[in-house]
Design an enzyme around this catalytic site. Structure first.
Site, PDB file in Angstrom:
ATOM      1  N   CYS A 185       0.838  -1.195   0.000  1.00 58.84           N
ATOM      2  CA  CYS A 185       0.000   0.000   0.000  1.00 58.84           C
ATOM      3  C   CYS A 185       0.874   1.245   0.000  1.00 58.84           C
ATOM      4  CB  CYS A 185      -0.909   0.010   1.228  1.00 58.84           C
ATOM      5  SG  CYS A 185      -0.002   0.096   2.787  1.00 58.84           S
TER       6      CYS A 185
ATOM      7  N   CYS B  13       3.327   1.589   2.778  1.00 66.82           N
ATOM      8  CA  CYS B  13       4.590   0.882   2.565  1.00 66.82           C
ATOM      9  C   CYS B  13       5.556   1.749   1.759  1.00 66.82           C
ATOM     10  CB  CYS B  13       4.349  -0.438   1.837  1.00 66.82           C
ATOM     11  SG  CYS B  13       3.384  -1.646   2.769  1.00 66.82           S
TER      12      CYS B  13
ATOM     13  N   ASP C 180       3.451  26.102 -32.111  1.00 69.02           N
ATOM     14  CA  ASP C 180       4.495  26.705 -32.918  1.00 69.02           C
ATOM     15  C   ASP C 180       4.301  26.259 -34.367  1.00 69.02           C
ATOM     16  OD1 ASP C 180       7.071  27.916 -33.569  1.00 69.02           O
ATOM     17  OD2 ASP C 180       7.783  25.847 -33.704  1.00 69.02           O
TER      18      ASP C 180
ATOM     19  N   ASP D  40       9.244  23.241 -30.824  1.00 66.55           N
ATOM     20  CA  ASP D  40      10.407  22.410 -31.106  1.00 66.55           C
ATOM     21  C   ASP D  40      11.724  23.161 -31.089  1.00 66.55           C
ATOM     22  OD1 ASP D  40       9.974  23.867 -33.573  1.00 66.55           O
ATOM     23  OD2 ASP D  40      11.330  22.408 -34.498  1.00 66.55           O
TER      24      ASP D  40
ATOM     25  N   ASP E 252      11.387  28.296 -28.455  1.00 64.74           N
ATOM     26  CA  ASP E 252      10.176  27.813 -27.777  1.00 64.74           C
ATOM     27  C   ASP E 252      10.450  27.327 -26.355  1.00 64.74           C
ATOM     28  OD1 ASP E 252       8.556  28.144 -30.114  1.00 64.74           O
ATOM     29  OD2 ASP E 252       9.408  26.291 -30.913  1.00 64.74           O
TER      30      ASP E 252
END
Length: 702
Positions: free
Chosen positions: A35, A38, A437, A602, A606
């Protein structure tokens, strides 16, 4: 088919994913973690260990990835985990899949023994309660004890070992109340049989409880397997051995033994074991890394990546890196970071899991004493307390977030989107505005060059090679092969181009008033650039608009070019001639107006906008700075993956909310039912296991 370097390779800046210099990363199996509590316990134990730099727990895989300081063995980290009460085992890459399989398979014989014993004891119980005499009833109870106690001693071992390890380390986990419930049911039944006349025994309930809990744990593990993470899928692509070419012939070696410079022979249909360079032209299947189904033709000298498949003929490659530094490993590390990251929903589950142990034991104690005082029947009070211990297990809450995250991250990777940020999935689900862009993101350029003398062409080659901007790449493709001019002081200026010195005079390849230009001493050469839409760009914009997103075009290009492209794509709002600072300012302006912005870009110009947006994606062909700043990388060529990403992110948010609601509803109904004495231990075990399975199945459904 096209000639191209692998987008998977290009998408991964080495400094982004490799560990710190001199450090060593290991995987440690933790089969006992159950869980979110843990997770917190493991991370605290490792944070206190001086040899550990970082630690990241993967609950779904039940392991922790640990970065150790230079020259430090793994023993200290393993010892720290064992002191915290966890069985810990260092793994190698080949062992990961084995541990995942064996972690569930070992439960099968325990399930079989518990089920067989349960059916026999239930048959004896029917005889007892159908009117058997006192002597017969006592005999059958002793026979039931003889069947149940050895069966429990074998079948319930996982619960008792986990509980004992936790208690020895001074902590509580969810197996402590389960082990206590089984022990109470069996112990009370044995006492009733030996000293109280055997009026009421729960041997059948103890066995049924063990059986249902084991079945639930097994089915939960199988359901997790359906949500097998993208990181595990990538690890499965790794090969154990390869054929190395030497001066004396061929030898089969472990892939881990390969070094840079080794020549490796690959048969047609074979998977590439390490990153390298092809010695001949070949056709590759890159679908496992990029999600693109079409084969790709590469030329001799082109890079190849681990995980790709050679399709048409045998190929020899020269290794460029070790297996542990391959694109495949680096992709797996990035995906695992995204899968195991924390967000606000994780915090809810973590806090609930930490409260679990004291609350559940307190409720069980109150139920026991309340019913004992009210009825004077210790036997009944023990049964109600046992049911309370079992039914309040927070398994469903612990699985609510990681199961969805693993499933959706894997699906995104299968569609060509690599998420790098742990919180990227959550933030992508909140997007309402998309800023795109133009050059290099929505379009690809083809350059037409004027007649250049050899010296001008040599300068152009040197400038184009110094940048990964789409215009520079288009110029480089258009230039014929030839020498490169010796330039100095080369610098790429965001929004302006590449500058340098040639024989002491400034030269530039970059933006002009009407398009790209090559500036030489005393000369300016305009360069014609024809732009084509990237695959799927039009469909992406149309899908985003149908989904209700506001789509805007942001570019440093001229207004005429920008508006022409926007009209072609159906984008109404256009922002031309923007500097890098202008793009970032526009993102901030939208954010201040309440918008949640996704930035697609890219270029170096940017990077600031990508970093400041609510979420961001960059193509695999983007500049290194853009890929570092973005939350995710588009590995394939088709931009329709962006719309798929936003759709799946919203679906993931709905699934997480559904799972949390299911977990809360389960506890809101189950706890009062148990405390009120309306649930037997057997019913509690069945309901608790069902809730966990339901949460995982909801996470993996299509």
């Amino acid at each position: 088919m096209s000639v191209a370097a692998c987008p998977g390779c290009a998408a991964l800046p080495a400094d982004l994913v490799l560990p710190a210099a001199g450090s060593r990363t290991i995987d440690i199996a933790l089969p006992g973690i159950r869980c979110a509590g843990c997770i917190a316990s493991v991370e605290r134990a490792l944070a206190d260990e001086s040899s550990v730099c970082t630690a990241r727990v993967n609950l779904a895989a039940r392991r922790v990835r640990v970065s150790l300081r230079p020259g430090v063995p793994a023993d200290a980290a393993l010892a720290a985990l064992r002191r915290a009460g966890y069985d810990a085992m260092e793994l190698d890459g080949a062992a990961l899949e084995t541990v995942a399989e064996d972690g569930q398979r070992h439960l099968l014989p325990r399930i079989a023994v518990a089920g067989f014993a349960m059916m026999n004891v239930m048959a004896l119980s029917v005889a007892v309660w159908s009117g058997a005499g006192e002597a017969t009833r006592a005999l059958f109870h002793w026979v039931s004890a003889a069947i149940a106690l050895p069966a429990l001693a074998f079948s319930a071992v996982p619960f008792f070992l986990s509980a004992f390890a936790a208690l020895r380390a001074g902590r509580l986990n969810m197996d402590v109340p389960i082990a206590l419930a089984i022990a109470l049911a069996a112990g009370t039944s044995l006492y009733e049989t030996a000293f109280a006349g055997g009026q009421d025994t729960w041997f059948d309930a103890a066995l049924s409880l063990t059986f249902f809990l084991l079945v639930g744990r097994y089915l939960e593990g199988r359901a997790r397997g359906a949500a097998r993470s993208a990181a595990a899928e990538l690890t499965a692509l790794e090969l154990p051995r390869a054929t190395r070419l030497t001066e004396t012939g061929r030898e089969v070696v472990e892939v881990a033994a390969l070094a840079a410079g080794d020549r490796i022979a690959l048969a047609a249909g074979a998977r590439v074991p390490v990153d390298g360079v092809a010695e001949a032209a070949a056709t590759l299947d890159r679908s496992a890394l990029t999600g693109e189904a079409d084969p790709v033709r590469i030329a001799a000298g082109a890079p190849v990546c681990a995980g790709e498949v050679v399709l048409d003929a045998p190929l020899v490659i020269r290794a460029a890196a070790r297996a542990e530094d391959s694109t495949l490993r680096r992709l797996a590390r990035l995906v695992e970071v995204a899968e195991t990251g924390r967000h606000r929903y994780s915090g809810i589950a973590d806090r609930a899991a930490r409260l679990y142990a004291p609350v559940v034991h307190g409720l069980a104690a109150l139920a026991f004493f309340g019913w004992w005082i009210a009825t004077g029947e210790a036997h009944r009070a023990i049964g109600i307390a046992t049911a309370t211990l079992i039914i309040t297990c927070p398994c469903a809450l612990a699985l609510a977030v990681p199961a969805v995250t693993a499933a959706m991250t894997g699906r995104l990777f299968g569609r060509g989107i690599l998420l790098k940020s742990p919180t990227g999935l959550e933030r992508l689900a909140e997007i309402d505005t998309v800023l795109c862009d133009k050059t290099g993101t929505l379009t690809e350029g083809v350059a037409r060059l004027p007649d250049l003398d050899p010296e001008a062409a040599a300068v152009a080659r040197a400038l184009a090679r110094a940048s990964d901007h789409p215009v520079s790449r288009a110029v480089a493709r258009a230039l014929p092969d030839g020498p490169h001019a010796p330039l100095t002081s080369i610098e790429e200026v965001p929004g302006d181009g590449v500058h340098g010195l040639w024989n002491g005079a400034p030269v530039r390849l970059g933006r002009g008033p009407d398009g790209p230009v090559l500036d030489l001493p005393g000369w300016r050469f305009p360069l014609a650039l024809t732009e084509h839409l990237r695959p799927g760009a039009g469909q992406m914009v149309a899908q985003l608009k149908r989904m209700g997103f506001s789509v805007e075009l942001v570019t440093g290009d001229t207004a005429a070019r920008a508006r022409a492209l926007a009209a072609r794509l159906g984008i109404a709002e256009v922002h031309p001639a923007l500097s890098p600072g202008d793009k970032s300012a526009l993102v901030h302006e939208r954010a201040e107006a309440g918008a949640r912005v996704l930035m697609l870009g890219d270029g170096l110009n940017d990077a600031a906008a990508l970093a400041s947006a609510h979420a961001s994606l960059a193509p695999g062909t983007a500049l290194d700075a853009a890929r570092v700043a973005a939350d995710g990388v588009i590995l394939g060529e088709d931009l329709r993956a962006v719309a798929d990403t936003l759709r799946l992110a919203r679906r993931a948010r709905r699934r997480i909310r559904q799972n949390l609601a299911l977990a809360v509803l389960y506890n809101a109904v189950a706890i009062p039912v148990a405390v009120a004495g309306l649930a037997t231990p057997l019913m509690a075990a069945a309901v608790m296991s069902s809730s966990s399975i339901l949460v995982v199945l909801n996470a993996v459904r299509r």
